[in-house]
Design an enzyme around this catalytic site. Sequence first.
Site, PDB file in Angstrom:
ATOM      1  CB  CYS A 182      -0.958   0.099   1.175  1.00 49.36           C
ATOM      2  SG  CYS A 182      -2.194  -1.188   1.194  1.00 49.36           S
ATOM      3  NE  ARG A 203       4.693   1.518   0.209  1.00 47.33           N
ATOM      4  CZ  ARG A 203       5.610   1.239   1.117  1.00 47.33           C
ATOM      5  NH1 ARG A 203       6.881   1.401   0.839  1.00 47.33           N
ATOM      6  NH2 ARG A 203       5.262   0.817   2.313  1.00 47.33           N
ATOM      7  CD1 TRP A 205       0.056  -6.315  -2.981  1.00 44.51           C
ATOM      8  CD2 TRP A 205      -0.415  -6.836  -0.860  1.00 44.51           C
ATOM      9  NE1 TRP A 205       0.370  -7.635  -2.792  1.00 44.51           N
ATOM     10  CE2 TRP A 205       0.091  -7.984  -1.508  1.00 44.51           C
ATOM     11  CE3 TRP A 205      -0.792  -6.942   0.489  1.00 44.51           C
ATOM     12  CZ2 TRP A 205       0.249  -9.203  -0.863  1.00 44.51           C
ATOM     13  CZ3 TRP A 205      -0.642  -8.159   1.125  1.00 44.51           C
ATOM     14  CH2 TRP A 205      -0.121  -9.273   0.455  1.00 44.51           C
ATOM     15  CG  ASN A 211       1.098   0.572   4.393  1.00 47.36           C
ATOM     16  OD1 ASN A 211       0.783  -0.602   4.207  1.00 47.36           O
ATOM     17  ND2 ASN A 211       2.352   0.990   4.419  1.00 47.36           N
ATOM     18  N   GLY A 212      -1.295  -1.033   6.402  1.00 47.19           N
ATOM     19  CA  GLY A 212      -1.090  -1.839   7.601  1.00 47.19           C
ATOM     20  C   GLY A 212      -2.309  -2.698   7.864  1.00 47.19           C
ATOM     21  CD  GLU A 232      16.890 -13.837  -6.139  1.00 46.81           C
ATOM     22  OE1 GLU A 232      16.249 -14.315  -5.195  1.00 46.81           O
ATOM     23  OE2 GLU A 232      16.622 -12.739  -6.640  1.00 46.81           O
ATOM     24  CE  LYS A 292      13.793 -11.981  -8.609  1.00 44.04           C
ATOM     25  NZ  LYS A 292      14.290 -11.768  -7.322  1.00 44.04           N
ATOM     26  CD  GLU A 342       9.988 -12.427  -6.938  1.00 40.81           C
ATOM     27  OE1 GLU A 342       9.830 -11.909  -5.833  1.00 40.81           O
ATOM     28  OE2 GLU A 342      10.998 -12.202  -7.637  1.00 40.81           O
ATOM     29  CG  HIS A 396      17.778 -37.524  -2.383  1.00 41.60           C
ATOM     30  ND1 HIS A 396      17.994 -38.838  -2.056  1.00 41.60           N
ATOM     31  CD2 HIS A 396      18.998 -36.931  -2.393  1.00 41.60           C
ATOM     32  CE1 HIS A 396      19.286 -39.041  -1.859  1.00 41.60           C
ATOM     33  NE2 HIS A 396      19.911 -37.893  -2.060  1.00 41.60           N
ATOM     34  CE  LYS A 400      11.826  -3.485  -4.650  1.00 39.04           C
ATOM     35  NZ  LYS A 400      12.491  -4.700  -5.166  1.00 39.04           N
TER      36      LYS A 400
END
Length: 609
Positions: free
Chosen positions: A2, A27, A72, A98-99, A482, A486, A489, A505, A604
Amino acid sequence: MCGIVGYVGDRQAYPIIIAGLKRLEYRGYDSAGICIANPDPKTYKCRGRVQDLENKVGQPLPGSLGIGHTRWATHGEPNDDNAHPHTSQHGKFTLVHNGIIENYTELKHKLEKRGYNFVSATDTEVLANLIEYIYMKGEITPEMAVRLALSKVVGAYGLAIIAHDMPDCLIAARKGSPLVIGVGDSEYFIASDSTPIVEHTNRVIFLNDNDVAILGRNQMTLKTIHNKSLEPNIQKIDLDIEAIEKGGFDHFMLKEIFEQPRSIHDTFRGRLSAEYDIHLGGLLEHIPALTNANRIIFVACGTSWHAAQVGKYLIEDLAKIATHVEYASEFRYRNPVLLPNDVVIAISQSGETADTLAAIKLAKEKGALVLGICNVVGSSIARETVSGVYTHAGPEIGVASTKAFTAQVTVLIMMAILLAKKRRTIEEDTRKKLIKEMMNIPQHIEQILKLNPQILDISKKFVDATNFLYLGRGHNYPVALEGALKLKEISYIHAEGYPAAEMKHGPIALIDQTMPVVVIAIKDHSYDKIVSNIQEVKARKGIIIAIVTEGDTTIRNMADHVIEIPAVADIVSPLLTVIPLQLLAYHIALLRGCNVDQPRNLAKSVTVE
Ligand code: G6P
């Protein structure tokens, strides 16, 4: 998570707020809204992006005070009703938040009993009505009502509030979610971070938890929610406007990938000397604690957690200190054992990740020394940790982290070499050679970036893949994680990162002629083993995309595609091997028509748990 923007001053608020929201869209971007008080309030909000909001509003709204929000979703699906701002039932307060208000259900029931109806499913509307209820009950000012209401709230908030009985002022409040006040000439700005503010002023105040600011055109009052007056600490920020624009690239992510030669240089500039010394000012005072640490425990989330994994390999390998890596979200809730002389190091790009912040607080409560590796100067994590190292990668706007990762790894390499020297666990020649190698990293990355057209060609072959496997060993196992993250995402293709030897395995069962397997197979100490892993994949008809050391003909003869990178020491290799993986994810996502800078469902900066 947010984005909030507020403005009060002599200029028109609408364009300032809209431009600010666009800067904060990284955000959260599922709905947007704005309220301009002129003094008659006009509120517009809708599902979608800031551009959708602008389309809905049509002509810019006149007025010189207002608040805006890009969302968000946490409570309530993204739709017009749940979008912010929210106005209280009797129209006394309009706010953006925001929160998360954790006790909102209980507060909502109480308000319903007192005649309040709710149009949205959000916790934020509960807060707007709670403030109004308290305000209308007694002879108090709007600002007192805000403070009293906030004292009843459990949870996190960054708030910008218009009190319609006080139409010349904005109220800002913070607990747990970041909020910055920009101080201009006869004007003030409120924002979730500095990026909407820097084009107007470089003078800012970072609000602390429990701070409440009352902002008029020409004056500001700062106090705690308990009405204790505070002296505002105005700081000058050094943020270049170009750094938060795309600079000719199609996407922030691509710009940030291509910035890495410079951002890595910025990370080690002034810290690596030509005399082969490493100077990390923020750690100076804590070197004895670090060199005598019983354990180093990294806490982090997402990509920063992957950087921490690289850090573990580096510190154990070079400095011989037992190092553990924890997901901050697990650490904070599992009552972890901290032994005397354990040092906790939080790693975070944004410096605002709620779980990492909570992990820091817990570690402090348990008496540990807590240091930080952070990108955003003045962020909550930078302030909450005793000391630490800034990564200096510059603002990272693309939601998928790229340059922040390599900056974090750069800091960790420096830290590992520094600790190794102090503990005398490294030969002088090796140490000097590694420092020299680090200094050459930017030019090696320049060389890898020239492979962009080749990586685009490879990407075209995998646009329709549904699964990917990423394999690596040793220092490059976290890079495999990573690389997979990427791709997931931004392209929404399922991808898993695995230590190459673990493939047999389980994941090996997935391999057939449709399965692309990205293998980091550079000539390091586990090269022969990884060659065997490639053969295991080929024996099952899997498709190999290999990241290899230049000139490697052995793997070229086995793999379907090879991407060559310069030969470097194992220790610094993650800074190079990750670059082709970032570009591969970028191109595949783009070819699939995905929004690479604002992938669905992600944000983000995750300021809620
Ligand atoms: C979010 C971002 C990731 C980031 C993670 C941790 O999930 O989308 O890119 O790695 O948060 O963020 P931090 O700011 O603490 O590094």
